[in-house]
Design an enzyme around this catalytic site. Sequence first.
Site, PDB file in Angstrom:
ATOM      1  N   GLY A  29     -17.282  46.204  37.329  1.00  0.00           N
ATOM      2  CA  GLY A  29     -17.594  46.702  38.664  1.00  0.00           C
ATOM      3  C   GLY A  29     -17.410  45.612  39.705  1.00  0.00           C
ATOM      4  O   GLY A  29     -16.290  45.274  40.106  1.00  0.00           O
ATOM      5  N   HIS A  49     -20.725  57.944  34.463  1.00  0.00           N
ATOM      6  CA  HIS A  49     -21.192  56.609  34.881  1.00  0.00           C
ATOM      7  C   HIS A  49     -22.698  56.670  35.177  1.00  0.00           C
ATOM      8  O   HIS A  49     -23.191  57.678  35.690  1.00  0.00           O
ATOM      9  CB  HIS A  49     -20.424  56.144  36.117  1.00  0.00           C
ATOM     10  CG  HIS A  49     -20.642  54.692  36.419  1.00  0.00           C
ATOM     11  ND1 HIS A  49     -21.750  54.252  37.097  1.00  0.00           N
ATOM     12  CD2 HIS A  49     -19.926  53.588  36.101  1.00  0.00           C
ATOM     13  CE1 HIS A  49     -21.693  52.930  37.198  1.00  0.00           C
ATOM     14  NE2 HIS A  49     -20.596  52.503  36.593  1.00  0.00           N
ATOM     15  N   GLU A  83     -22.402  50.695  28.684  1.00  0.00           N
ATOM     16  CA  GLU A  83     -22.885  50.058  29.909  1.00  0.00           C
ATOM     17  C   GLU A  83     -24.409  50.145  29.942  1.00  0.00           C
ATOM     18  O   GLU A  83     -24.966  51.125  30.466  1.00  0.00           O
ATOM     19  CB  GLU A  83     -22.293  50.764  31.128  1.00  0.00           C
ATOM     20  CG  GLU A  83     -20.789  50.700  31.189  1.00  0.00           C
ATOM     21  CD  GLU A  83     -20.285  50.697  32.625  1.00  0.00           C
ATOM     22  OE1 GLU A  83     -19.530  49.783  32.967  1.00  0.00           O
ATOM     23  OE2 GLU A  83     -20.682  51.567  33.405  1.00  0.00           O
ATOM     24  N   GLY A 116     -24.603  45.812  37.793  1.00  0.00           N
ATOM     25  CA  GLY A 116     -24.805  45.344  39.165  1.00  0.00           C
ATOM     26  C   GLY A 116     -26.045  44.482  39.330  1.00  0.00           C
ATOM     27  O   GLY A 116     -26.474  44.209  40.445  1.00  0.00           O
TER      28      GLY A 116
HETATM   29  C1  PEP Z   1     -19.819  49.368  36.549  1.00  0.00           C
HETATM   30  O1  PEP Z   1     -20.051  49.829  37.659  1.00  0.00           O
HETATM   31  O2  PEP Z   1     -19.257  50.073  35.700  1.00  0.00           O
HETATM   32  C2  PEP Z   1     -20.224  47.997  36.260  1.00  0.00           C
HETATM   33  C3  PEP Z   1     -20.154  47.566  35.037  1.00  0.00           C
HETATM   34  O3  PEP Z   1     -20.678  47.256  37.332  1.00  0.00           O
HETATM   35  P1  PEP Z   1     -20.950  45.656  37.372  1.00  0.00           P
HETATM   36  O4  PEP Z   1     -19.791  44.999  36.664  1.00  0.00           O
HETATM   37  O5  PEP Z   1     -21.009  45.332  38.814  1.00  0.00           O
HETATM   38  O6  PEP Z   1     -22.240  45.425  36.652  1.00  0.00           O
END
Ligand code: PEP
Length: 226
Positions: A207, A84, A150, A156
Amino acid sequence: MLIAANWKMYKGPRETREFLDRFVPPDGVDVVICPAYTSLHAAVESGRTVYAQNVHWAEEGAFTGEVSAAMLVELGVQGSIVGHSERRQNFAETDETTARRAEAALAAGLGVIACVGETEQEREAGETEEVLRRQVGVLPRDDGLVIAYEPVWAIGTGKTATPNVAQEAHAFIRSLHDTEVLYGGSVKPDNAAELLSQPDVDGALVGGASLDVDSLTAICRAAIPS
Ligand code: PEP
C-alpha cells in the site's frame, strides 16, 4: 514473484501517468498496479498489468457506485483486488460478498487478489487460524486467484508481521488453498527482502510504500533472490 501496488484512493490520471513514465521495475518480477477507478485507463495505457481495487458480482444493474467485471475487461484491466480489509471494515464487505466478487471476476476472465487476515483482537484471542479458515474457505478454487495475507493490525500502521509470523500464516493458508500467497502489511524497502525470502511468501501487496516510485522499485528489487 509478484509485487502488487495498491494505490488506494491516491493518484488521479495525471499522477498515474507521471509515476508510470518513470517506473522501470527490474526483470524477473511480475508487477501489478491497482489504481483508483478513474486512473485505470491511464494505467492501462502505460502497458503495465493493471488490476482494479474492487469489482461487483452482477453483470449490470442498479448498483450505484459499483463497477462490473465486464466493464473492467472492456477497459483492458486484467484483474481486481477483492475483500480488502478497508472494504470489510468501512464498507460492510463480508466473506460472502468477497467470494461473489471473486467468482464473477474469474468468470469474466479477470485475475483476482483476494485479501484475508485477522484483526489484532482476533490474533490476541488466539483466533487467527479460525478466521483464516473461514475467510479462505469461501474463496473459489481457480488458477486465476491469488490470496493476499494482510493482517489487519499491520495495514498502514507501520507494524509489520515478523517474517516468522508471516511464514506461519502463509503455510497455514496454503494448507487450505493451493495457490500463491502474497504478504501485505507495511511492506517497505527495508523489510521486503526478509519477508519475501520466506518459503511460503510468493510476493507482496504493497500500500503506502507503493506510492513512491523509488520505494516501489526498491521493493521490486528486493523480490529478486540474490
Ligand atoms: C494494503 O493496503 O493492502 C497495504 C498492505 O497497505 P500498507 O502497505 O500501507 O500497510
